[in-house]
Write a protein that holds these residues in place. Structure first.
Motif, PDB file in Angstrom:
ATOM      1  N   ARG A 138       0.841  -1.193   0.000  1.00  0.00           N
ATOM      2  CA  ARG A 138       0.000   0.000   0.000  1.00  0.00           C
ATOM      3  C   ARG A 138       0.882   1.251   0.000  1.00  0.00           C
ATOM      4  O   ARG A 138       1.704   1.451   0.884  1.00  0.00           O
TER       5      ARG A 138
ATOM      6  N   ALA B 178       1.679   5.301   0.072  1.00  0.00           N
ATOM      7  CA  ALA B 178       1.282   6.644   0.505  1.00  0.00           C
ATOM      8  C   ALA B 178       2.571   7.430   0.666  1.00  0.00           C
ATOM      9  O   ALA B 178       3.250   7.333   1.685  1.00  0.00           O
TER      10      ALA B 178
ATOM     11  N   ASP C  83       4.925  11.162  -0.360  1.00  0.00           N
ATOM     12  CA  ASP C  83       4.973  12.573  -0.732  1.00  0.00           C
ATOM     13  C   ASP C  83       6.312  12.830  -1.415  1.00  0.00           C
ATOM     14  O   ASP C  83       7.371  12.667  -0.805  1.00  0.00           O
TER      15      ASP C  83
ATOM     16  N   ARG D 255      -1.479   7.180   7.465  1.00  0.00           N
ATOM     17  CA  ARG D 255      -2.876   7.341   7.026  1.00  0.00           C
ATOM     18  C   ARG D 255      -3.430   8.682   7.506  1.00  0.00           C
ATOM     19  O   ARG D 255      -4.148   9.367   6.775  1.00  0.00           O
TER      20      ARG D 255
ATOM     21  N   LEU E 162      -1.988  11.568   5.384  1.00  0.00           N
ATOM     22  CA  LEU E 162      -2.609  11.611   4.060  1.00  0.00           C
ATOM     23  C   LEU E 162      -4.023  12.173   4.159  1.00  0.00           C
ATOM     24  O   LEU E 162      -4.413  13.047   3.367  1.00  0.00           O
TER      25      LEU E 162
ATOM     26  N   PHE F 221      -0.881   7.622  -3.734  1.00  0.00           N
ATOM     27  CA  PHE F 221      -1.463   6.830  -2.654  1.00  0.00           C
ATOM     28  C   PHE F 221      -2.426   5.772  -3.189  1.00  0.00           C
ATOM     29  O   PHE F 221      -2.940   5.860  -4.300  1.00  0.00           O
TER      30      PHE F 221
ATOM     31  N   ASP G 102      -5.887   3.211  -2.280  1.00  0.00           N
ATOM     32  CA  ASP G 102      -7.064   2.916  -1.487  1.00  0.00           C
ATOM     33  C   ASP G 102      -7.589   1.563  -1.959  1.00  0.00           C
ATOM     34  O   ASP G 102      -6.909   0.858  -2.729  1.00  0.00           O
TER      35      ASP G 102
END
Length: 258
Positions: free
Chosen positions: A163, A165, A167, A182, A185, A221, A223
């Motif tokens: 997963r 996530a 920057d 999480r 984000l 990211f 989901d």
């Protein structure tokens, strides 16, 4: 999404009971290759039986002989009812661990048990199944998995869902991003209210924003929807196995399995 296979969940000992409620195969991430080498084990619930042994090699120096270690693995599998091995080995491959995998592969094959390995160890023998990470900061997941199936064969390739996530500062010459929690984000999405796009090449969502302090940012990211896309890409290429980290997807599993 209705899956035509059951993904394997890698689970630390303290999350074992809750992960088992989903009815998926579990790899118990409680084991480590220690000095000697010897098999080290974290505290596990007595009731934790079945599934796979999850093994890493963090801190291992690569020295020793394989025989005793292989025996320790086989004894632990017998004691816990494990029917497979998932090796989360990072870094350059150790020749000793390659020999361990070759020996265990012969022993496991006689029992019909699979062994899963990270890609650096994919060439140690032709019977191990090779974990290919879904996490990309560039390129194409379809191309990445296609190349893996050509090299190893589609029956040996396993999608290791990570997963994402992250920057990234722009420009990002090294392609390395800063991991986001999480909460971080979610907070960025709430504060910036950005236009979010989907990259069909990376199978991940993204958006950009400007900061007065440090300029342009690119956020990538995942989901439930993007993870579903990754699984669909793998399935279209004939890949029928996937591994997910339970701590990474515990909030998404119900939606993924619906």
């Amino acid at each position: 999404m209705e899956l035509n296979f059951k993904p394997i969940l890698t689970v630390p000992p303290d999350r074992c009971r809750e992960a088992l409620t989903f009815g998926l195969p579990v790899a118990h991430a409680a084991y480590r290759v220690g000095g000697g080498p010897h098999l080290f084990r974290a505290n596990m619930p007595v009731s934790a039986r079945g599934g796979l042994m999850g093994l890493d090699c963090a801190g291992f120096d690569g020295r020793g002989q394989p025989e005793a270690f292989c025996q320790e693995v086989m004894r632990e599998c017998a004691a816990r009812g494990f029917t497979g091995l998932l090796c989360d080995f990072e870094g350059r491959p150790f020749p000793l661990l390659e020999e361990v995998l070759r020996r265990l592969s012969a022993l496991f094959r006689n029992r019909g048990w699979p062994i899963y390995v990270t890609e650096p160890y994919g060439g140690c023998c032709e019977t191990v199944r090779v974990l290919i990470s879904s996490a990309l900061s560039g390129g194409s997941l379809t191309q990445r998995l296609s190349e893996a199936t050509e090299r190893y064969g589609k029956d040996r390739v396993v999608l290791a869902v990570e997963r994402v996530a992250e920057d990234f500062y722009l420009p990002s010459p090294d392609g390395q991003g800063r991991p986001l929690t999480r909460q971080a984000l979610r907070q960025t999405l709430e504060e910036r209210s950005p236009s979010v796009f989907f990259s069909s090449e990376l199978c991940a969502h993204y958006f950009t924003y400007m900061s007065r302090e440090n300029g342009a940012h690119f956020i990538l990211f995942d989901d439930a929807g993007s993870i579903r896309k990754k699984l669909q890409v793998a399935a279209r290429l004939g890949i029928r196995q996937a591994v997910l980290s339970y701590p990474q997807v515990d909030d998404l599993l119900e939606e993924l399995l619906a």
